[in-house]
Every structure is written in structure tokens, then in C-alpha cells.
Write a protein that holds these residues in place. Structure first.
Motif, PDB file in Angstrom:
ATOM      1  N   ASP A  19       1.251  -1.433  -0.026  1.00 37.77           N
ATOM      2  CA  ASP A  19      -0.647  -0.070  -0.022  1.00 37.77           C
ATOM      3  C   ASP A  19       0.779   1.411   0.177  1.00 37.77           C
ATOM      4  OD1 ASP A  19       0.992  -0.273   2.311  1.00 37.77           O
ATOM      5  OD2 ASP A  19      -1.235  -0.398   3.323  1.00 37.77           O
ATOM      6  N   ARG A  20       2.032   1.248  -0.260  1.00 35.60           N
ATOM      7  CA  ARG A  20       2.738   2.451  -0.377  1.00 35.60           C
ATOM      8  C   ARG A  20       2.620   3.637  -0.747  1.00 35.60           C
ATOM      9  NH1 ARG A  20       9.846   2.185  -0.876  1.00 35.60           N
ATOM     10  NH2 ARG A  20       9.452   4.343  -1.063  1.00 35.60           N
ATOM     11  N   LYS A  23      -0.814   5.385  -0.757  1.00 36.41           N
ATOM     12  CA  LYS A  23      -1.134   5.710   0.496  1.00 36.41           C
ATOM     13  C   LYS A  23      -0.275   7.081   0.178  1.00 36.41           C
ATOM     14  CE  LYS A  23      -2.021   2.928   4.114  1.00 36.41           C
ATOM     15  NZ  LYS A  23      -1.806   2.593   6.147  1.00 36.41           N
ATOM     16  N   VAL A  24       0.760   6.667  -0.470  1.00 35.89           N
ATOM     17  CA  VAL A  24       1.880   8.351  -1.425  1.00 35.89           C
ATOM     18  C   VAL A  24       1.148   8.711  -1.919  1.00 35.89           C
ATOM     19  CG1 VAL A  24       3.619   8.660  -2.659  1.00 35.89           C
ATOM     20  CG2 VAL A  24       4.208   8.138  -1.021  1.00 35.89           C
ATOM     21  N   ARG A  27      -2.399  10.617   0.202  1.00 33.33           N
ATOM     22  CA  ARG A  27      -1.187  11.780   0.959  1.00 33.33           C
ATOM     23  C   ARG A  27      -1.113  13.236   0.031  1.00 33.33           C
ATOM     24  NH1 ARG A  27       2.672  12.014   5.887  1.00 33.33           N
ATOM     25  NH2 ARG A  27       2.652  14.272   5.759  1.00 33.33           N
TER      26      ARG A  27
ATOM     27  N   ASP B   2      18.185   7.400  -0.371  1.00 28.56           N
ATOM     28  CA  ASP B   2      17.042   7.258   0.094  1.00 28.56           C
ATOM     29  C   ASP B   2      16.633   6.926   1.903  1.00 28.56           C
ATOM     30  OD1 ASP B   2      13.896   6.199  -0.696  1.00 28.56           O
ATOM     31  OD2 ASP B   2      15.135   4.046   0.969  1.00 28.56           O
ATOM     32  N   ALA B 213       8.857  -0.891   1.902  1.00 29.41           N
ATOM     33  CA  ALA B 213       7.432  -0.075   2.116  1.00 29.41           C
ATOM     34  C   ALA B 213       7.984   1.502   2.329  1.00 29.41           C
ATOM     35  CB  ALA B 213       6.364  -0.412   3.869  1.00 29.41           C
ATOM     36  N   GLY B 214       8.966   1.807   2.808  1.00 31.17           N
ATOM     37  CA  GLY B 214       9.679   3.459   2.420  1.00 31.17           C
ATOM     38  C   GLY B 214       9.985   4.002   3.846  1.00 31.17           C
ATOM     39  N   TYR B 300      12.417  -1.762  -5.050  1.00 30.95           N
ATOM     40  CA  TYR B 300      12.011  -0.286  -4.676  1.00 30.95           C
ATOM     41  C   TYR B 300      12.958   0.168  -5.771  1.00 30.95           C
ATOM     42  CZ  TYR B 300       9.955   4.268  -4.156  1.00 30.95           C
ATOM     43  OH  TYR B 300       9.597   5.268  -4.235  1.00 30.95           O
ATOM     44  N   GLN B 413       5.142   5.325   6.621  1.00 39.88           N
ATOM     45  CA  GLN B 413       4.557   6.203   5.735  1.00 39.88           C
ATOM     46  C   GLN B 413       4.974   8.087   5.766  1.00 39.88           C
ATOM     47  OE1 GLN B 413      -0.158   6.746   6.480  1.00 39.88           O
ATOM     48  NE2 GLN B 413       0.255   4.321   7.290  1.00 39.88           N
ATOM     49  N   GLU B 414       5.584   7.615   6.375  1.00 36.79           N
ATOM     50  CA  GLU B 414       5.960   9.345   7.197  1.00 36.79           C
ATOM     51  C   GLU B 414       6.999   9.456   5.441  1.00 36.79           C
ATOM     52  OE1 GLU B 414       5.740  13.246   7.352  1.00 36.79           O
ATOM     53  OE2 GLU B 414       3.726  11.962   8.162  1.00 36.79           O
ATOM     54  N   SER B 416       8.602   7.500   3.619  1.00 34.11           N
ATOM     55  CA  SER B 416       7.688   7.108   1.767  1.00 34.11           C
ATOM     56  C   SER B 416       7.446   8.105   1.601  1.00 34.11           C
ATOM     57  CB  SER B 416       7.163   6.510   2.080  1.00 34.11           C
ATOM     58  OG  SER B 416       5.886   6.244   1.945  1.00 34.11           O
ATOM     59  N   TYR B 417       6.376   9.261   2.268  1.00 34.03           N
ATOM     60  CA  TYR B 417       6.249  10.762   1.504  1.00 34.03           C
ATOM     61  C   TYR B 417       7.294  11.433   1.325  1.00 34.03           C
ATOM     62  CZ  TYR B 417       3.044  13.458   0.343  1.00 34.03           C
ATOM     63  OH  TYR B 417       1.695  15.207  -0.444  1.00 34.03           O
ATOM     64  N   HIS B 419      10.256  11.047   0.385  1.00 32.34           N
ATOM     65  CA  HIS B 419      11.202  10.492   0.166  1.00 32.34           C
ATOM     66  C   HIS B 419      10.668  10.987  -1.619  1.00 32.34           C
ATOM     67  CE1 HIS B 419      13.040   7.881  -2.431  1.00 32.34           C
ATOM     68  NE2 HIS B 419      12.509   7.535  -3.184  1.00 32.34           N
TER      69      HIS B 419
END
Lengths: 135, 524
Positions: A19-20, A23-24, A27, B2, B213-214, B300, B413-414, B416-417, B419
Motif C-alpha cells: 500500500d506504499r 498511500k503516497v 496523501r 533513499d 514500504a518506504g 523498489y 508512511q511519513e 516514504s512520503y 522520499h
């Protein structure tokens, strides 16, 4: 209805849990001012279409990395048609080989974003296309 | 670059940076506590890393052929990928499996498929890594059943089941049951392996998926080892002795783009784990202190644009893993950003490892970067950062509690966003993607297509099996399993009985679901 916020459902059909990307994208769309609903994982095409109708969205973004896109995207597009909701844009992303893109367009998927697409490409696409459809 | 956590402002490192470093305490010779410099005294001079290419797609027959091909090419261990229905404990004839059968790996519905998968391969003579988590105990039961039928000595069964459910909740998200009963299945399988499969790695505690996943390198390191702590605590609570099971715990990391940071991450992992096992858990055996790990170069980091460049990326990542002292290695194929690898691409990936092993001279020296001002500083920085994360997670009441709060998930999540935004602003350059674009016609990569007839074939086989097996025995073993799940008995013997009677994976998982329930991810 210009000025009204664009509403988007980001959905994950199929069994993969990656779900990466979803979700990006969710957002980034939210940050650009859109209203975004995220479906959560492993939604059936029926659940996705039902959510799209209930939430009265302008677009559905489907993210899948398992390889089941041909089967599942066409089910979503088909169910939208059955519910007279062809006006809802359908776009997708994930690991989708070049050869499958024309086939997906043929069945009614409006746009596919491949790996390394920019979130701004998706935002521009939605702003332009939803705007056109509303006129 | 990354997810870089380390200080980018510093250009030159000097002896001053190492003023706090004590050779015996912090490094030790290779093969000595805390194993910063490697788990073996002579490292690759004694034994090269295991070259283990992940494979598996389509039917059991096709995967059997691919495995035999890779063994003939000089690969030294098998690694099996399963399709999503298998990973989710769903049979191929379930409506949810539509479009997914054989797509990301091999479809296994029953012991029959497993028998076909390993036809002609002696399970006491190969090592097999099975990438499966939520239903790992059941796939392990099938593996044991095939070995038993081959007449193999269980003590000679070698390999690894990934069996790491915590990182599923954190990152990969292929779960079936809620965390507590999921942990029970892990503990039962670790206990079973400890008693009956002494040469088998009962779990591969994985950072790879967390990173993909980031997460940052530090988060990968910290969350993975903190998951390890959670498993050790659960095994101790079940009454096991730490030195009985800890030697067979193994780890699995990503190797990403930032070359030195990755090397430091591998070295820090060994030092951290040695201290955790000796100081936190009081383990006495040296093998319990050792962090042995498999590395997978980052999928990735590969780009769909100019895919030939991926061979270069993979080579650098593989070199970092070897300089970091990995025990086994998978190198990604150049076409992985597009689809499952073709045979040619998979061969180049394996050849990359062989060139590193036999032409580069790199394996001749154990930990050749030990003592580097820069690498040692990075190693210590990552170690400190990981201890801070451990404290934070301990304060939450452990990793399961942290997962329930969504803590590691939100951190990832934070990152990966951040990045993604950095790439879009060109603060991070991805060659061929946001800079150095090429006008040439992009290299067309032949992608591997899985025939839609595969599901029909698989469903046909499954339905024939359902008709021909001993119905009474299937019912009986499933009912015994259900009873055991309600008690605190180890489930492994019951699972082995079920699979030997050809109960299907879906039937077994559904039986357990009646007792354990199904997991729903909370919103956060």
C-alpha cells in the motif's frame, strides 16, 4: 460546479498488501486540496464500486501490484457501467506492463500511471479531466 | 540516497570521530563478540555467501523446472515465492483468488502441489527458503510431510521459513489472524523446529519489507531487531530456553542505494543483536548472540526507465551486502520494476554475484572496511538510533502494542512520503527518472506472462483432489486441529496430520479462523 472539491476514492483491489503507492498518492491528492477516501486493503470490485457510488466520487484510483489488474480493473469498470456510473473516472497504478495499457484503455480505464510517475502528474490529470467532465 | 539518516554535512572523518570507539568492546575480531566485523573468523575465505535467487511462479510443475534450472546453473539454495492466495491462506478455487493464481509465485493448495514442486529434489540435500508468513506453519508442515515421504532424516532438513508475522502488520500487510494468535503460530513453529528440525531456521526476521514500504535504513534496522526481541520474549513466555531456539533465529535485510550507510547498517545489526541476546536475555551460547542474515537487493530502487541501469544499481547494492558481511544474497533482476524476471535477466543477476565472488577479490578479506573513520562512525550512529527506537517501543509496551497504535506504520508512511516529495523536487536524483532522461526508445523488456489457463488447471487438480482423498480422515484431522487450537498444545503435529491427509491450505486456515478470528487493520 467549478470550485467544488474533487472527490477521489483510492482503492486496493486484489490480494496484495503493497500500500506504499496508494498511500503516497492519497496523501498527495489530499495535500493538493482534493477529498480522498482510502478503501483499505483487499477490496472486491463490488465493494469498491459500492464505495464509489456511496461517496459520490469523481474518480476511482486503483492500485495493484499483484498482476491481477486485467481481471480486477475490468470488473470495476464493468460494475460502474452496470450502475450507470460511467462518468466516474477510473485510473490505475502499480506494476502494469506496457502491453497491458492499451487493453486497459480499451475496456474503459482512463489512465494508467506506471512506477516512477510523479504525484503531480496524477493531480494534473485529475484536475484537467474532472474539470472537463463537469462542463 | 533513499532514507538517509546520517549526517550529510560532514565531508571528512578523522580519528577524532572514533575517540570513543574501543576495539575489543565495539568491534572485536571477525567471529568474536559483538560480531560487528562478521560472524565467522575467516568470513568468505571459509565459505562464500549462499547465492539464493528468489523464484517461483505459475504452477508447481513450472516452478519445479525453474528450481532445477537454477540448481544446474550453480545456485546453492532454493528460494520459493508463493502466489497471493497461498500467502493469504485461500484456495485457488475461492472467488477471491480470481486473477491472482500463480501471479506472484507458485500456487500451493495442498500437499499434492508441494510434492510436485519438489519432485526430483531431495529435501535432505538442498536448503530451501520459503517466503511465507501468515500460513508459514502450514507450509512448513507440508515441507516436513514431503521430506518424510522421501524418507529424509528430519535432522538434515535445512532451510528457512520467513514466518515473520510482525513485519506483515507493520509493512507487507499479508495477515490472516490478529497479532496474538499469529504470534502463537510463530512460537509453535519455532518450538517444533527446535525439537525436531535442529538444522532449520525457524524464522527470518525481516527488514526488507519494512524498507521497501518506504522506511529509512535506521527504521529498518530498529523495527526489525525490535521484532526479534518480541519473538524472543514470546518464546521465553512459552517456557523455552533462550539458548535452545536463539541459534536458529535468522534475519533478512534490504540492501539499498546509499552504499556506506547500508554497510554500516549490517555491521550495526550484528553488534545490536549480540548485546540484546547477551545482556537483555542472558543467552550464553555464542550462536545465540550471532545475527546471521540474508540480504535482498532493493526491488523498489529499480526503475522502469532505462532498465539496463538496474544491473549497475544491483551490483552496488550487492557489493554493500558483501562488504557488510551478509550470509546469503539475492540479487534483483533488471526487469523487476516491470514484472517477474525473465530467465535471461535472472541469469545476469546470479552472474553479478558470481563476478563479485570470483573476480572482484572482495571476499578475500573479512570486514575490509573495519576501522574506517567514516564507516565506524556511521555504524555507531545507526546503533544509537536503534537503541532509541527500542526504548520508545519498550515504553509503549512492546512491538505488538506499538503496532496496535500504528506507530511503526506511521513512521514508515511519513518517511516514504518525504522520499517521494524529495524525488519530485529533485532533491534526490534518480538517474533516468528525474534527471538524465534518455530520448532513446526505451529498452523493451519481454515480460513474463502467466497463462490464464493456469487457474483452470490448478482448480481442476484441486477439485479432483477434493473428490479422491479420504474425506473421513480430512474431517477428523481438521476437527482435532480445531480442538488443539482451543487448548495450548503445539499445533505443528496437528497441522502435519492435516496436510498428510490432503486437507487444503484454505480448509486449514478457515478452521483456525473459527478459533482465532480474522484481523482488520485499524484506521490511522
Amino acid at each position: 460546479m467549478p470550485g467544488q472539491k474533487i472527490r477521489v476514492l483510492i482503492a486496493k483491489p486484489g490480494l496484495d498488501g503493497h500500500d506504499r503507492g496508494a498511500k503516497v498518492v492519497a496523501r498527495a491528492l489530499r495535500d493538493s486540496g482534493m477529498e480522498v477516501i482510502y478503501s483499505g486493503l483487499r477490496q472486491t470490485p463490488e465493494q469498491i464500486v459500492q464505495a464509489a457510488l456511496q461517496e459520490d466520487v469523481d474518480a476511482v484510483g486503483l492500485s495493484i501490484l499483484s498482476g491481477a489488474h486485467m481481471t480486477l480493473f475490468s470488473r470495476v469498470v464493468g460494475l460502474l457501467k452496470e450502475n450507470q456510473a460511467e462518468d466516474i473516472l477510473v485510473f490505475g497504478g502499480g506494476i502494469i506492463p506496457d502491453d497491458d495499457i492499451p487493453k486497459l484503455k480499451e475496456i474503459g480505464v482512463d489512465r494508467i500511471f506506471q512506477p516512477n510517475a510523479h504525484t503531480s502528474d496524477i493531480i494534473d490529470f485529475l484536475k484537467e479531466t474532472v474539470h472537463e467532465e463537469r462542463h | 540516497m533513499d532514507g538517509t539518516d546520517t549526517d550529510k554535512d560532514q565531508t571528512v572523518y578523522t580519528p577524532e570521530h572514533l575517540s570513543q570507539l574501543d576495539y575489543q568492546r565495539d568491534l572485536g575480531d571477525p567471529g568474536e563478540f559483538p560480531y560487528t566485523r562478521g560472524v565467522y573468523p575467516n568470513m568468505y575465505r571459509g565459505k562464500l555467501w549462499t547465492m539464493r535467487q528468489f523464484s517461483g511462479y505459475g504452477s508447481a510443475e513450472e516452478t519445479n523446472h525453474r528450481c532445477k534450472f537454477l540448481l544446474e546453473q550453480g545456485q546453492t539454495g532454493l528460494s520459493i515465492a508463493f502466489d497471493l492466495p497461498t500467502l493469504m491462506g485461500i484456495d485457488s478455487d475461492d472467488p477471491l483468488s480470481e486473477g491472482e493464481v500463480g501471479k506472484c509465485g507458485v500456487a500451493i493448495d495442498s500437499l499434492e502441489d508441494m510434492e510436485i514442486l519438489f519432485e526430483g529434489i531431495r529435501l535432505d540435500q538442498v536448503t530451501t527458503s520459503m517466503t511465507v508468513n501468515a500460513p508459514a506453519a502450514i507450509l512448513l508442515a507440508m515441507y516436513v510431510a514431503v521430506a518424510d515421504k522421501q524418507g529424509a532424516d528430519r535432522a538434515k532438513i535445512r532451510g528457512t521459513a520467513q514466518n515473520d508475522i510482525l513485519k506483515e502488520f507493520i509493512a507487507q500487510k499479508e495477515w490472516i489472524y490478529p497479532p496474538q494468535p499469529s504470534m502463537r503460530l510463530v512460537v509453535d513453529s519455532i518450538e517444533f523446529c527446535t525439537k525436531h528440525l535442529p538444522a532449520y531456521n525457524s524464522i527470518s526476521i525481516s527488514g526488507y519489507h519494512i524498507r521497501e514500504a518506504g522506511s529509512t535504513a535506521l527504521q529498518e534496522l530498529a523495527f526489525t531487531l525490535r521484532d526479534g526481541i518480541e519473538y524472543v520474549e514470546a518464546c521465553l513466555e512459552a517456557g523455552m530456553d533462550v539458548d535452545d531456539f536463539a541459534p536458529r533465529l535468522s534475519f533478512f535485510f534490504d540492501s539499498h542505494n546509499n552504499f556506506f550507510e547500508e554497510i554500516a547498517k549490517f555491521r550495526a545489526a550484528r553488534r545490536l543483536w549480540a548485546h540484546v541476546m547477551r545482556d537483555r536475555f542472558g543467552a550464553k551460547k555464542e550462536q545465540s548472540w550471532m545475527c546471521r542474515f540474508h540480504t535482498h537487493t532493493s526491488g523498489y530502487s529499480l526503475t522502469a526507465q532505462q532498465p539496463a541501469n538496474n544491473v549497475v544499481r544491483t551490483t552496488l547494492q550487492a557489493l554493500a551486502a558483501v562488504l557488510g558481511g551478509t550470509n546469503s544474497l539475492h540479487t534483483s533482476s533488471r526487469d523487476e520494476a516491470l514484472a517477474l524476471p525473465t530467465e535471461e535477466a535472472a541469469q545476469i543477476a546470479l552472474r553479478t554475484q558470481q563476478i563479485l565472488a570470483h573476480e572482484s577479490g572482495v571476499p578475500d578479506t573479512a570486514d575490509p572496511l573495519g576501522g574506517s573513520y567514516f564507516v565506524e562512525t556511521l555504524t555507531s550512529q545507526l546503533e544509537e538510533g536503534a537503541w532509541e527506537y527500542f526504548d520508545k517501543i519498550d515504553a509503549m509496551g512492546g512491538m505488538i502494542k506499538a503496532i496496535e497504535k500504528g506507530f511503526p506504520q506511521k513512521e514508515i508512511q511519513e518517511a516514504s512520503y518525504r522520499h517521494q516529495k524529495a524525488v519530485e523536487r529533485k532533491e534526490e536524483i534518480v538517474v533516468g527518472v528525474n534527471e538524465y532522461l534518455s530520448d532513446d526508445t526505451p529498452l523493451r523488456i519481454k515480460t513474463l506472462h502467466i497463462s490464464p489457463a493456469l487457474r483452470e488447471h490448478q482448480v481442476q487438480r484441486l477439485q479432483t483432489l477434493r473428490e479422491q482423498r479420504n474425506h473421513q480422515a480430512v474431517k477428523q484431522t481438521l476437527s482435532e486441529l480445531k480442538g488443539a487450537a482451543q487448548s495450548d498444545q503445539n499445533l505443528m503435529p496437528f497441522l502435519i496430520h492435516c496436510v498428510k491427509e490432503y486437507a487444503t491450505l484454505g480448509e486449514i486456515c478457515d478452521t483456525l479462523k473459527e478459533i482465532f478470528g480474522a484481523y482488520q487493520e485499524p484506521d490511522f
